[in-house]
Design an enzyme around this catalytic site. Structure first.
Site, PDB file in Angstrom:
ATOM      1  N   LYS A  48       0.855  -1.180   0.000  1.00 29.36           N
ATOM      2  CA  LYS A  48       0.000   0.000   0.000  1.00 29.36           C
ATOM      3  C   LYS A  48       0.896   1.236   0.000  1.00 29.36           C
ATOM      4  CE  LYS A  48      -4.008   1.747   2.632  1.00 29.36           C
ATOM      5  NZ  LYS A  48      -4.908   1.467   3.777  1.00 29.36           N
ATOM      6  N   SER A 123      -9.746   1.386   2.704  1.00 30.16           N
ATOM      7  CA  SER A 123      -8.895   2.179   1.856  1.00 30.16           C
ATOM      8  C   SER A 123      -7.827   1.375   1.111  1.00 30.16           C
ATOM      9  CB  SER A 123      -8.198   3.259   2.697  1.00 30.16           C
ATOM     10  OG  SER A 123      -7.358   2.684   3.666  1.00 30.16           O
ATOM     11  N   SER A 147      -9.907  -1.046   6.814  1.00 30.72           N
ATOM     12  CA  SER A 147      -9.320  -0.901   5.474  1.00 30.72           C
ATOM     13  C   SER A 147      -8.577  -2.097   4.917  1.00 30.72           C
ATOM     14  CB  SER A 147      -8.385   0.299   5.449  1.00 30.72           C
ATOM     15  OG  SER A 147      -9.137   1.460   5.297  1.00 30.72           O
TER      16      SER A 147
HETATM   17  N1  GLN Z   1     -13.321   3.685   6.259  1.00 38.49           N
HETATM   18  C1  GLN Z   1     -12.664   4.044   7.462  1.00 38.49           C
HETATM   19  C2  GLN Z   1     -12.246   5.487   7.399  1.00 38.49           C
HETATM   20  O1  GLN Z   1     -12.491   6.081   6.431  1.00 38.49           O
HETATM   21  C3  GLN Z   1     -11.477   3.157   7.722  1.00 38.49           C
HETATM   22  C4  GLN Z   1     -10.298   3.509   6.925  1.00 38.49           C
HETATM   23  C5  GLN Z   1      -9.086   2.687   7.286  1.00 38.49           C
HETATM   24  O2  GLN Z   1      -9.186   1.635   7.923  1.00 38.49           O
HETATM   25  N2  GLN Z   1      -7.937   3.208   6.938  1.00 38.49           N
HETATM   26  O3  GLN Z   1     -11.688   6.021   8.298  1.00 38.49           O
END
Ligand code: GLN
Length: 447
Positions: A48, A123, A147
């Site tokens: 990532k 994400s 994510s």
């Molecule tokens: N969807 C969640 C957020 O927007 C989790 C994102 C993540 O785990 N990085 O914060």
């Protein structure tokens, strides 16, 4: 090829494998890769774009980090390198890992390989989509509120969010430091265990790293090992019929495999979203203060003074979702509102934890949905609140720091994967892998 098979290859075969993966990545049209950087000659693992690799461009899929070159390796990268794995490619993601669809990336959205009109989740959407389409053997993602698990579920692959503190965060660009955790996204449960074993362990460079010895996950399934699995009845009510069908199927298989199923309710779950979005944005506002145009990456041009430099750099560099969260985070931390929001959220966080711990007095783990639906259509998450609500099943796990594994259960009538997660007590990860492996074997998702 599975990671465990790649680990048996000879040197020249690994070089050929890297070539093959690179070709697949370059000819892919789902925008999972945002860079083809390569390091070393080990088994290729996709990273990532928020994990530091020395001399790579690392941008968190943000405009503000264009031009930044990482001067060091994250601890997970060092561990990979000393175990025959090496980074290949940067995976697309939501900008600074803020989002649930990968649509907030500066590089544009990644497409779900099962249906290109749908999101891969987020994400870590690029990591999950690439593993699902076969342009990566395995990948690393980060999970602050789902994510790793949610894109894994939307793409039909396995994602594991370790107990907070088990994997070093050194070299992971911080979103919300008390919630972030790096973990594997892989083709199956066994590969997830292998990659997790490689990256886990105490690290002096991360002050929140757990100073305990990592016991490797044992993959020889003990057929006689039976667990008690809690079903959270009020969780499932809000899930779509596809998710409910997968849930019913998983319960049936778990029972058939001799596990005991008990029923519970978690009443504090109604506070999960508010609590998470206060704490995560507060930490994000603090962590992102460092992107000021002076220390990293992009700097606005034609500015007259320091105030204008900050203002223009941050206005031009951050996307809308990131700006929204910085505003929200600074608001909940401001002197007039700190007690009412931030401090209260920290208290509620304890209540949420206590309620989970009560369940773990009777159960070894919890079976839960990951998202209320299958992967949504691109562009359907324009209302941020609606998107935040879709995190309802994943974020409590990060607030408490628990481990959870996401695995594919079945496909719906449109061929879209539905995943579920198993959650256990902190530092108690073996039961998750045992149970996930037995579910995976019985379900035969990929055949
Ligand atoms: N969807 C969640 C957020 O927007 C989790 C994102 C993540 O785990 N990085 O914060």
């Amino acid at each position: 090829m599975k990671l465990r098979e790649a680990l048996k290859l000879k040197k020249d075969e690994i070089i050929a494998l890297r070539e093959d993966i690179l070709n697949r990545a370059k000819s892919s049209n789902i925008n999972a890769y945002i860079g083809f950087e390569s390091m070393g000659e080990g088994i290729p693992i996709l990273l990532k774009d928020n994990i530091q690799v020395k001399n790579w461009s690392v941008t968190c899929a943000s405009n503000i980090l264009q031009g930044y070159i990482s001067p060091y390796n994250a601890t997970v990268v060092e561990k990979m390198l000393s175990n025959g794995l090496s980074p290949l490619g940067r995976a697309n993601m939501d900008e600074f890992a803020m989002g649930s669809t990968t649509e907030s990336s500066f590089y544009g959205a990644t497409l779900n390989p099962h249906d290109n009109s749908r999101v891969p989740g987020g994400s870590s959407g690029g990591s999950a989509a690439a593993v699902a389409e076969g342009s990566a053997i395995a990948a690393l993602g980060s999970d602050t509120g789902g994510s790793i698990r949610q894109p894994a579920a939307y793409c039909g692959v396995v994602g594991f969010k370790p107990t907070y503190g088990k994997v070093s965060r050194y070299g992971l660009a911080a979103y919300a430091s008390s919630l972030d955790q790096i973990g594997p996204i892989t083709q199956d449960v066994e590969d997830a265990a292998i990659l997790y074993d490689i990256i886990a362990g105490f690290d002096i460079k991360d002050s929140t790293s757990a100073n305990i010895e990592h016991t490797p996950i044992a993959l020889n399934l003990d057929e006689n090992k039976k667990y008690t699995i809690a079903l959270i009845d009020n969780y499932i009510e809000e899930a779509s019929s596809d998710v409910q069908a997968a849930y019913a199927k998983a319960v049936e298989v778990l029972k058939a495999n001799g596990h005991k199923v008990i029923h519970k309710n978690l009443s504090n779950t109604k506070y999960d979203i508010a609590t998470y979005y206060i704490i995560a944005t507060a930490e994000a506002a603090t962590n992102l203060a460092r992107y000021d145009g002076i220390r990293y990456g992009n700097r606005a041009k034609d500015v007259k003074n320091i105030h204008e430099l900050y203002f223009k750099t941050r206005s031009e560099g951050f996307g809308d979702e990131v700006k929204r969260r910085i505003l929200l985070g600074n608001f909940v931390l401001s002197s007039g509102y700190y007690d009412a929001y931030y401090l209260k959220a920290q208290k509620v966080r304890h209540l949420i934890r206590d309620e989970f711990n009560k369940v773990f007095e009777e159960a070894d783990m919890i079976l839960s949905p990951i998202a209320p639906t299958v992967a949504p259509k691109l562009g359907s998450n324009e209302d941020p609140l609606q998107m935040y609500k879709s995190d309802m099943y994943t974020i409590a796990i990060n607030l408490i720091g628990l481990p959870a594994i996401s695995l594919p259960i079945m496909k719906n009538s449109d061929g879209l994967p539905v995943g579920l997660q198993l959650i256990s007590k902190a530092f108690n990860e073996q039961p998750l892998f045992d149970t996930a492996l037995s579910l995976e074997k019985s379900l035969n998702f990929n055949n």
